[in-house]
Design an enzyme around this catalytic site. Structure first.
Site, PDB file in Angstrom:
ATOM      1  N   LYS A 183       5.432   8.487   9.119  1.00 34.65           N
ATOM      2  CA  LYS A 183       5.238   7.905  10.459  1.00 34.65           C
ATOM      3  C   LYS A 183       6.336   8.285  11.459  1.00 34.65           C
ATOM      4  O   LYS A 183       6.268   9.364  12.024  1.00 34.65           O
ATOM      5  CB  LYS A 183       5.039   6.401  10.345  1.00 34.65           C
ATOM      6  CG  LYS A 183       3.846   6.077   9.411  1.00 34.65           C
ATOM      7  CD  LYS A 183       3.225   4.750   9.678  1.00 34.65           C
ATOM      8  CE  LYS A 183       2.205   4.355   8.629  1.00 34.65           C
ATOM      9  NZ  LYS A 183       0.827   4.640   8.968  1.00 34.65           N
TER      10      LYS A 183
ATOM     11  N   TYR B 290       0.861  -1.188   0.000  1.00 34.07           N
ATOM     12  CA  TYR B 290       0.000   0.000   0.000  1.00 34.07           C
ATOM     13  C   TYR B 290       0.893   1.232   0.000  1.00 34.07           C
ATOM     14  O   TYR B 290       1.853   1.303   0.777  1.00 34.07           O
ATOM     15  CB  TYR B 290      -0.878  -0.014   1.254  1.00 34.07           C
ATOM     16  CG  TYR B 290      -1.748   1.206   1.444  1.00 34.07           C
ATOM     17  CD1 TYR B 290      -2.835   1.441   0.604  1.00 34.07           C
ATOM     18  CD2 TYR B 290      -1.493   2.112   2.472  1.00 34.07           C
ATOM     19  CE1 TYR B 290      -3.650   2.555   0.793  1.00 34.07           C
ATOM     20  CE2 TYR B 290      -2.301   3.223   2.671  1.00 34.07           C
ATOM     21  CZ  TYR B 290      -3.380   3.437   1.828  1.00 34.07           C
ATOM     22  OH  TYR B 290      -4.174   4.535   2.022  1.00 34.07           O
TER      23      TYR B 290
ATOM     24  N   ASP C  30       9.164   2.345  -0.563  1.00 34.20           N
ATOM     25  CA  ASP C  30       8.205   3.012   0.307  1.00 34.20           C
ATOM     26  C   ASP C  30       8.512   2.559   1.736  1.00 34.20           C
ATOM     27  O   ASP C  30       8.208   1.419   2.115  1.00 34.20           O
ATOM     28  CB  ASP C  30       6.780   2.630  -0.104  1.00 34.20           C
ATOM     29  CG  ASP C  30       5.729   3.315   0.754  1.00 34.20           C
ATOM     30  OD1 ASP C  30       6.068   3.746   1.884  1.00 34.20           O
ATOM     31  OD2 ASP C  30       4.577   3.420   0.316  1.00 34.20           O
TER      32      ASP C  30
HETATM   33  N1  HOZ Z   1      -2.888   3.600   6.749  1.00 31.35           N
HETATM   34  C1  HOZ Z   1      -3.091   2.878   7.976  1.00 31.35           C
HETATM   35  C2  HOZ Z   1      -3.258   1.441   7.709  1.00 31.35           C
HETATM   36  N2  HOZ Z   1      -2.102   0.810   7.181  1.00 31.35           N
HETATM   37  C3  HOZ Z   1      -4.279   3.357   8.733  1.00 31.35           C
HETATM   38  C4  HOZ Z   1      -4.052   4.667   9.321  1.00 31.35           C
HETATM   39  C5  HOZ Z   1      -5.101   5.072  10.359  1.00 31.35           C
HETATM   40  O1  HOZ Z   1      -6.229   4.626  10.332  1.00 31.35           O
HETATM   41  O2  HOZ Z   1      -4.740   5.862  11.210  1.00 31.35           O
END
Ligand code: HOZ
Length: 426
Positions: free
Chosen positions: A266, A143, A238
């Site tokens: 992050k 992703y 990524d």
């Molecule tokens: N993109 C996150 C899952 N891999 C979720 C981020 C969120 O809900 O804070």
């Protein structure tokens, strides 16, 4: 209705689609009511009923030091008093850029943005702009945020491009995206043979955190590098999840493979909205205002977010940080494996640094399709069993888990004990 989480969920659903601002938080995959978080400290957060949970999502990765680390809180408090946002450059942005570049040797220059989606989308545009090519390769189960060109699933064959995974993404927008199976060397070779001359880039999570936790094999990562070099395509790692999470030098440090561009997020923001992408000078200088590839952002390099990121990087750069974090995470993973084995349950798990994944199957999966053979009902029972016992893991079987420096040996032991109890009663 007396449960405060239920009350808040009902209220939220009236004004926010699905009651959440990011879909996985809605507990749709596992059922039940999402926990609304009131506060967090160290390895814990407390929900609207004041129930405490040992937190293994850590805001989906950023909270590597745990919640409310004193040095980070102090840096943020100080920054806030100096102003929230200027829309003009600051010295702190340079300091953060310098700190990032010192830790990620594949990057000569970096651009700061506000989210992983924005960073991945910008890296993709830069790759296309720098190479003058259109096509891209991505892998099923990786992703890269929700930019249109990356919301794609595999088409009917290697010669065809992918299909959108979201409504609102016209097929024309993904017509240059080739989707391959992760760790499938043969498909990789064939795709380069077919599309190599028109490939701008190959984008990959070299340790994937969005199909639970799946590693690219060393041969696969190495072959991605070789084929990109051979065909003049850029290799993009990524590392939004893995950057400063699986080790101080990210997945590229673990695998010993040097990408052309790196996407970060992050941990570099320490819990504030901050992300970045970077690479060699010649490529990065294609970006506006120097070059023709446009990218911009009002909150890019935000002074409070950069203070939070800098303080976090300082703490994680201390000697022994990753050794201790890695050991703690391995203790968790080994303990869960032993508990499952003792109760005769199919189970396997893996970790690197402070990131881990576990699977309700005997062998570690190599790709998305295998991860998705997990028995949903069994995963959901484990999830709710843990939740009931005060342990919060990701509410979906395709998400990785995160341990922080604040988790104690007692937290890890309590988590293993909770899982053992659930396995025993199965
Ligand atoms: N993109 C996150 C899952 N891999 C979720 C981020 C969120 O809900 O804070």
């Amino acid at each position: 209705m007396t449960d405060q989480n239920d009350i808040l969920f009902e209220r939220a659903r009236a004004v926010i689609p699905g009651g959440v601002n990011s879909p996985v938080r809605a507990f749709k995959a596992v059922g039940g009511t999402p926990r609304f978080i009131k506060r967090a400290q160290g390895a814990y957060f407390w929900d609207a009923n004041d129930k405490r949970y040992i937190d293994y999502i850590g805001s989906w990765g950023p909270m590597i030091l745990g919640h409310g680390h004193p040095a980070v809180v102090e840096a943020v408090q100080k920054a806030v008093l100096e102003g929230f946002s200027y829309g003009a450059p600051t010295e702190r942005e340079i300091e953060l850029a310098e700190a990032i570049l010192a830790l990620v040797p594949s990057m000569d220059m970096v651009r700061l943005v506000s989210s992983g989606t924005e960073a991945a989308m910008s890296a993709l545009r830069l790759a296309r702009g720098a190479t003058g090519r259109k096509s891209i390769i991505k892998f099923e189960g990786c992703y890269h945020g929700h930019a249109d060109a990356l919301l794609v699933k595999a088409g009917s064959g290697l010669a065809t491009f992918g299909n959108p995974t979201s409504a609102g993404v016209p097929p024309e927008v993904v017509q240059h995206t080739v989707v391959l199976e992760y760790n499938n060397l043969q498909q990789l070779e064939e795709a380069f043979a077919l599309h190599g001359n028109d490939l701008a880039c190959l984008m990959i999570e070299a340790i994937a955190g969005n199909m639970n936790f799946v590693r690219a094999t060393p041969e696969f990562a190495k072959r991605c590098r070789e084929l990109c070099t051979q065909h003049g395509a850029l290799l993009i790692f990524d590392e939004v999840m893995t950057g400063f999470r699986v080790g101080l030098h990210g997945a590229q440090g673990v695998l010993g493979v040097k990408p052309d561009l790196t996407v970060l997020g992050k941990v570099i923001g320490g819990g504030m909205p901050l992300a970045a992408f970077g690479g060699p000078r010649a490529i990065m200088e294609q970006l506006a205002p120097l070059g023709p590839v446009y990218q911009a952002g009002t909150l890019s390099g935000n002074p409070v977010a950069t203070a939070c990121g800098l303080a976090t990087l300082k703490e994680i750069s201390k000697p022994g940080f990753y050794e201790a974090l890695g050991q703690k995470t391995r203790t968790l993973v080994d303990g869960l494996k032993a508990a499952a084995a003792a109760e005769g349950q199919p189970f396997n798990a893996d970790s690197e640094g402070g990131m881990f994944g576990f699977f309700l199957m005997n062998d570690l999966p190599q790709n998305y399709a295998t991860v998705m053979t997990t028995d949903n009902a069994q995963f959901n029972a484990l999830f709710h069993g843990l939740l009931e016992r005060g342990v919060y893991i990701a509410p979906a079987l395709y998400e990785a888990g995160f341990v922080s420096a604040a988790h104690t040996d007692e937290d890890i032991a309590a988590t293993i004990e909770a899982a053992r109890d659930i396995f025993r009663k199965r």
